[in-house]
Design an enzyme around this catalytic site. Structure first.
Site, PDB file in Angstrom:
ATOM      1  N   ASN A 154      40.199  34.378  35.640  1.00 43.73           N
ATOM      2  CA  ASN A 154      40.605  35.562  36.401  1.00 43.73           C
ATOM      3  C   ASN A 154      41.724  35.240  37.392  1.00 43.73           C
ATOM      4  OD1 ASN A 154      40.536  37.997  37.984  1.00 43.73           O
ATOM      5  ND2 ASN A 154      38.415  38.275  37.324  1.00 43.73           N
TER       6      ASN A 154
ATOM      7  N   HIS B 287      37.147  45.021  29.026  1.00 42.46           N
ATOM      8  CA  HIS B 287      36.847  43.618  29.334  1.00 42.46           C
ATOM      9  C   HIS B 287      35.480  43.523  29.975  1.00 42.46           C
ATOM     10  CE1 HIS B 287      39.099  45.419  32.684  1.00 42.46           C
ATOM     11  NE2 HIS B 287      38.385  44.640  33.490  1.00 42.46           N
TER      12      HIS B 287
ATOM     13  N   HIS C 253      42.138  48.102  29.456  1.00 39.01           N
ATOM     14  CA  HIS C 253      41.898  47.297  28.252  1.00 39.01           C
ATOM     15  C   HIS C 253      40.473  46.777  28.429  1.00 39.01           C
ATOM     16  CE1 HIS C 253      43.724  43.967  25.417  1.00 39.01           C
ATOM     17  NE2 HIS C 253      42.449  44.220  25.138  1.00 39.01           N
TER      18      HIS C 253
ATOM     19  N   HIS D 160      33.279  41.487  32.595  1.00 41.83           N
ATOM     20  CA  HIS D 160      33.279  40.506  33.676  1.00 41.83           C
ATOM     21  C   HIS D 160      32.046  39.625  33.507  1.00 41.83           C
ATOM     22  CE1 HIS D 160      36.160  42.637  36.436  1.00 41.83           C
ATOM     23  NE2 HIS D 160      35.753  43.687  35.729  1.00 41.83           N
TER      24      HIS D 160
ATOM     25  N   GLY E  59      35.903  52.393  38.203  1.00 39.54           N
ATOM     26  CA  GLY E  59      36.479  51.214  38.850  1.00 39.54           C
ATOM     27  C   GLY E  59      37.382  50.381  37.969  1.00 39.54           C
ATOM     28  N   GLN E  60      37.608  50.812  36.730  1.00 38.69           N
ATOM     29  CA  GLN E  60      38.472  50.030  35.833  1.00 38.69           C
ATOM     30  C   GLN E  60      39.922  50.122  36.296  1.00 38.69           C
ATOM     31  OE1 GLN E  60      38.606  51.479  31.770  1.00 38.69           O
ATOM     32  NE2 GLN E  60      39.187  49.489  30.954  1.00 38.69           N
ATOM     33  N   THR E  61      40.517  48.976  36.570  1.00 39.97           N
ATOM     34  CA  THR E  61      41.917  48.969  37.014  1.00 39.97           C
ATOM     35  C   THR E  61      42.860  48.518  35.899  1.00 39.97           C
ATOM     36  OG1 THR E  61      41.768  46.701  37.851  1.00 39.97           O
ATOM     37  CG2 THR E  61      41.289  48.465  39.413  1.00 39.97           C
ATOM     38  N   VAL E  62      42.331  47.831  34.907  1.00 37.64           N
ATOM     39  CA  VAL E  62      43.158  47.400  33.765  1.00 37.64           C
ATOM     40  C   VAL E  62      42.647  48.133  32.520  1.00 37.64           C
ATOM     41  CG1 VAL E  62      43.939  45.448  32.378  1.00 37.64           C
ATOM     42  CG2 VAL E  62      43.513  45.136  34.820  1.00 37.64           C
TER      43      VAL E  62
ATOM     44  N   GLN F 209      33.565  47.917  33.720  1.00 35.50           N
ATOM     45  CA  GLN F 209      33.965  49.147  34.395  1.00 35.50           C
ATOM     46  C   GLN F 209      34.717  49.936  33.327  1.00 35.50           C
ATOM     47  OE1 GLN F 209      33.730  47.979  38.804  1.00 35.50           O
ATOM     48  NE2 GLN F 209      35.711  47.223  38.143  1.00 35.50           N
TER      49      GLN F 209
HETATM   50  N1  LIG Z   1      47.232  39.090  34.987  1.00 40.54           N
HETATM   51  C1  LIG Z   1      45.905  38.919  35.127  1.00 40.54           C
HETATM   52  N2  LIG Z   1      45.346  37.753  34.710  1.00 40.54           N
HETATM   53  C2  LIG Z   1      44.021  37.540  34.828  1.00 40.54           C
HETATM   54  N3  LIG Z   1      43.170  38.440  35.371  1.00 40.54           N
HETATM   55  C3  LIG Z   1      43.698  39.609  35.812  1.00 40.54           C
HETATM   56  C4  LIG Z   1      45.074  39.910  35.692  1.00 40.54           C
HETATM   57  N4  LIG Z   1      45.281  41.130  36.227  1.00 40.54           N
HETATM   58  C5  LIG Z   1      44.093  41.585  36.647  1.00 40.54           C
HETATM   59  N5  LIG Z   1      43.130  40.665  36.408  1.00 40.54           N
HETATM   60  C6  LIG Z   1      41.698  40.769  36.657  1.00 40.54           C
HETATM   61  O1  LIG Z   1      41.238  41.757  35.770  1.00 40.54           O
HETATM   62  C7  LIG Z   1      40.066  42.345  36.281  1.00 40.54           C
HETATM   63  C8  LIG Z   1      40.167  43.842  36.151  1.00 40.54           C
HETATM   64  O2  LIG Z   1      38.887  44.360  36.357  1.00 40.54           O
HETATM   65  P1  LIG Z   1      38.520  45.901  36.428  1.00 40.54           P
HETATM   66  O3  LIG Z   1      39.522  46.673  35.632  1.00 40.54           O
HETATM   67  O4  LIG Z   1      37.128  46.022  35.996  1.00 40.54           O
HETATM   68  O5  LIG Z   1      38.698  46.320  37.924  1.00 40.54           O
HETATM   69  P2  LIG Z   1      38.622  45.512  39.306  1.00 40.54           P
HETATM   70  O6  LIG Z   1      38.146  46.426  40.341  1.00 40.54           O
HETATM   71  O7  LIG Z   1      39.948  44.882  39.567  1.00 40.54           O
HETATM   72  O8  LIG Z   1      37.510  44.390  39.025  1.00 40.54           O
HETATM   73  P3  LIG Z   1      36.932  43.286  40.013  1.00 40.54           P
HETATM   74  O9  LIG Z   1      36.924  43.787  41.431  1.00 40.54           O
HETATM   75  O10 LIG Z   1      37.571  41.960  39.772  1.00 40.54           O
HETATM   76  O11 LIG Z   1      35.456  43.092  39.485  1.00 40.54           O
HETATM   77  C9  LIG Z   1      34.601  44.140  39.282  1.00 40.54           C
HETATM   78  C10 LIG Z   1      33.253  43.585  38.868  1.00 40.54           C
HETATM   79  O12 LIG Z   1      32.935  42.428  39.612  1.00 40.54           O
HETATM   80  C11 LIG Z   1      31.826  42.682  40.461  1.00 40.54           C
HETATM   81  N6  LIG Z   1      32.190  42.185  41.782  1.00 40.54           N
HETATM   82  C12 LIG Z   1      33.285  42.499  42.480  1.00 40.54           C
HETATM   83  N7  LIG Z   1      33.330  41.857  43.650  1.00 40.54           N
HETATM   84  C13 LIG Z   1      32.204  41.098  43.683  1.00 40.54           C
HETATM   85  C14 LIG Z   1      31.675  40.201  44.630  1.00 40.54           C
HETATM   86  N8  LIG Z   1      32.279  39.934  45.769  1.00 40.54           N
HETATM   87  N9  LIG Z   1      30.517  39.631  44.322  1.00 40.54           N
HETATM   88  C15 LIG Z   1      29.911  39.889  43.170  1.00 40.54           C
HETATM   89  N10 LIG Z   1      30.347  40.704  42.240  1.00 40.54           N
HETATM   90  C16 LIG Z   1      31.484  41.318  42.496  1.00 40.54           C
HETATM   91  C17 LIG Z   1      31.585  44.148  40.451  1.00 40.54           C
HETATM   92  O13 LIG Z   1      30.218  44.433  40.537  1.00 40.54           O
HETATM   93  C18 LIG Z   1      32.153  44.563  39.107  1.00 40.54           C
HETATM   94  O14 LIG Z   1      31.216  44.405  38.081  1.00 40.54           O
HETATM   95  C19 LIG Z   1      39.952  41.907  37.742  1.00 40.54           C
HETATM   96  O15 LIG Z   1      38.889  40.973  37.838  1.00 40.54           O
HETATM   97  C20 LIG Z   1      41.315  41.279  38.034  1.00 40.54           C
HETATM   98  O16 LIG Z   1      41.196  40.235  38.993  1.00 40.54           O
END
Ligand SMILES: Nc1ncnc2c1ncn2[C@@H]1O[C@H](COP(=O)(O)OP(=O)(O)OP(=O)(O)OC[C@H]2O[C@@H](n3cnc4c(N)ncnc43)[C@H](O)[C@@H]2O)[C@@H](O)[C@H]1O
Length: 156
Positions: free
Chosen positions: A30, A99, A97, A101, A92-95, A86
């Site tokens: 990540n 995936h 595609h 986690h 909450g999906q930001t990308v 997500q």
């Molecule tokens: N060029 C790149 N190369 C590699 N990774 C890249 C990337 N661009 C984006 N990402 C990576 O892609 C993911 C997108 O997730 P997403 O579309 O689902 O949306 P985000 O909101 O960005 O996701 P995250 O906040 O990373 O994670 C969400 C998940 O993690 C859990 N989570 C988040 N923060 C947490 C924490 N502090 N402790 C435990 N679990 C946590 C949440 O429950 C949820 O299931 C992210 O992890 C980003 O870093």
């Protein structure tokens, strides 16, 4: 997808960040991990939503998630795993595609606790350990490649 880069929505994932590849999927480290060992598993085909996946793609995705999760849990000396999808921007999906986690969860004491985020926030020692207060910054390609190199040694 080329030999050098894998598509992850609009992003190009350098092959050095990818540590496991199958016919239909790949697993990679990540850019901004929420915790040590937070990795992603993704179908090679750029499907936006879970509903867009074929039966073969979703089967393979979860088989890899199971395998990678088990091995990362052991490597990071964790005691539980969080698997998350997500599915759609409102969830909450930001990308865009699909995936999964995979996040190794380190403390067995918290495994049964529904309020673990609150508890962690009150526990300074654990908070430091999980780096929850640290800003999630983009990591360098070198740092990610080093992590992926480690995982390639045991994820197969
Ligand atoms: N060029 C790149 N190369 C590699 N990774 C890249 C990337 N661009 C984006 N990402 C990576 O892609 C993911 C997108 O997730 P997403 O579309 O689902 O949306 P985000 O909101 O960005 O996701 P995250 O906040 O990373 O994670 C969400 C998940 O993690 C859990 N989570 C988040 N923060 C947490 C924490 N502090 N402790 C435990 N679990 C946590 C949440 O429950 C949820 O299931 C992210 O992890 C980003 O870093």
């Amino acid at each position: 997808m080329t030999n050098e880069y894998y598509d992850f929505g609009p992003y190009k994932i350098h092959h050095s960040s990818v540590f496991y590849i199958t016919d239909l999927s790949f697993a990679f480290v990540n850019l901004r991990p929420a915790m040590p060992g937070h990795v992603l598993v993704c179908p090679k085909r750029e499907a936006k939503r879970v509903a867009d996946l074929t039966a073969d793609e979703i089967t393979e995705l979860w088989i890899i998630a199971q395998k990678v999760g088990k091995q990362l849990e052991s490597y990071h000396k964790a005691s539980s795993l969080r698997f998350g999808i997500q599915d759609g921007p409102q969830a909450g999906q930001t990308v865009p595609h699909v995936h999964i986690h995979i996040i190794p969860w380190p403390n067995a004491d918290y495994a049964k606790n529904d309020d673990k985020y609150d508890e962690i926030n009150e526990n300074e020692e654990l908070k430091q350990k999980l780096a929850l207060d640290k800003e999630r910054k983009d990591r360098s390609l070198e740092e990610m490649a080093k992590e992926a190199d480690e995982y390639r040694k045991f994820v197969f």
